[in-house]
Design a protein around this motif. Structure first.
Motif: not given
Length: 369
Positions: A172-184
């Motif tokens: 769940r924390p990884l999904k939350e972080l990915m959902d608000k990430t722009d640049k990888v």
């Protein structure tokens, strides 16, 4: 003697992956060598008061059909499949591969034709029904993995029955972080790649669609990918395995592709326009899968890995890319594979395959069983 672990696996598939309810109709397809698991699934389905519909398939016969198949035949098959998919509630597909090269003689244009014509029925099943895909242990798969059959059998059942509830919570924390990430940004040996995942949903995978499971995926903004990625695992595709695949991107498109079979690689990437764009970016998280098996259902879940996939994007994480190709290619970033780093919005989140952000450390193998 019956292996009780097959009974346990059948229960995981029906009660966790598919959450089968009384009266639901379950289509079960599997290769002939998967009969022991199919039998356990049929028995367990009846215990759950569901209605199992088993179907046994054979790869040699399937190869003969696809080599000579006509478009009108596929159109009718698509109609039949669509009709029966509308009548079921859930679907289990069991792959029991005996010969990795069984389909290597099928011309690429036949695969393209089959993929295109059968797409409506397959898309309907994936989008509207409960389904799960898994592999059954076979001597052929064991040979490809470099294991004895007994060791491979034990290994497969072990990695298929991890604690998926624990995995779900840790993701769940990884999904939350990915959902608000722009640049990888991804770095590794032969790799320096940047792209955006802004506003594209991320999806947790914890045993509901694949067994074994363990990944969180999204997709890059279609035209945002720039740089080079070099994969350090074998890349199998339709009976042919590629090594040392390296892809270079400009504004989302693969502009250079090399491998030990560079000409054949580029033919696949020229299948259609979407095959040279990326449809999926995912992080592998299964703590019990650590080495390449030559089987993408396992390899894309390797702990400390990522996959970056030319071709079709999933509807759950859409970026507008459409293709008859969906080719998961895997890069392992653990130290013994050369290491590597992943940055989200210029913040280091994983180094050498280990998450370094406190909220994500529950996904590291020592914390995920």
């Amino acid at each position: 003697m019956k292996d009780t672990r097959l009974t346990e696996l059948a229960e995981v598939l029906l009660t966790h992956s598919l959450t089968i309810e009384p009266g639901e109709k379950v289509l079960i397809t599997g290769n002939t060598n998967a009969k022991p698991l199919i039998k356990e699934l049929v028995k367990k389905a009846y215990q759950l008061q569901a209605l199992p519909y088993p179907e046994v398939i054979d790869d040699e016969i399937r190869r003969l059909q696809i080599e000579e198949v006509k478009e009108e035949q596929l159109v009718l098959q698509n109609k039949w499949d669509l009709d029966r998919f509308k009548d079921i509630d859930a679907f289990i597909q069991i792959v029991g591969e005996e010969n990795d090269a069984e389909f290597s003689t099928i011309p690429a244009e036949k695969w393209e034709l089959a993929g295109r014509v059968m797409k409506p029925a397959n898309d309907y099943l994936i989008d509207n029904k409960k389904w799960v895909l898994l592999n059954y242990p076979t001597p052929g798969a064991a040979q490809k993995a470099g294991k004895t059959f007994d060791d491979y059998f034990d290994y497969l059942l072990d990695v298929c029955t991890v604690d998926y509830k624990q995995m779900e919570e840790a993701q769940r924390p990884l999904k939350e972080l990915m959902d608000k990430t722009d640049k990888v940004r991804i770095t590794a040996e032969g790799t320096d790649l940047t792209f955006s995942i802004k506003d594209i949903p991320s999806v947790m995978c914890f045993g509901e669609r694949n067994i074994p499971d363990g990944e969180v995926y999204t997709a890059p903004v279609k035209d945002s990918v720039n740089g080079t990625i070099t994969y350090n695992t074998p890349c199998p595709y339709r009976g042919v395995t590629f090594h040392d695949v390296s892809l270079t991107f400009k504004d989302g498109k693969i502009v250079e592709a090399t491998a030990d079979k560079t000409e054949e690689l580029n033919k696949i990437l020229d299948t259609d326009e979407g095959a040279r764009f990326i449809g999926e970016f995912a992080l592998g998280l299964n703590p019990k899968i650590t080495e390449p098996m030559g089987d993408i259902l396992f390899d894309e879940k390797i702990a400390g890995s990522l996959h970056f996939t030319p071709g079709e994007a999933y509807d759950e994480a859409p970026n507008g890319n459409e293709s008859s190709v969906h080719w998961d290619m895997v890069l392992i970033q653990r130290p013994e594979y050369g290491g590597g780093e992943i940055y989200f919005d210029d913040v280091l989140i994983r180094k050498d395959g280990e998450f370094v952000v406190d909220a994500l450390k529950g996904l590291n193998p020592e914390n995920l069983s």
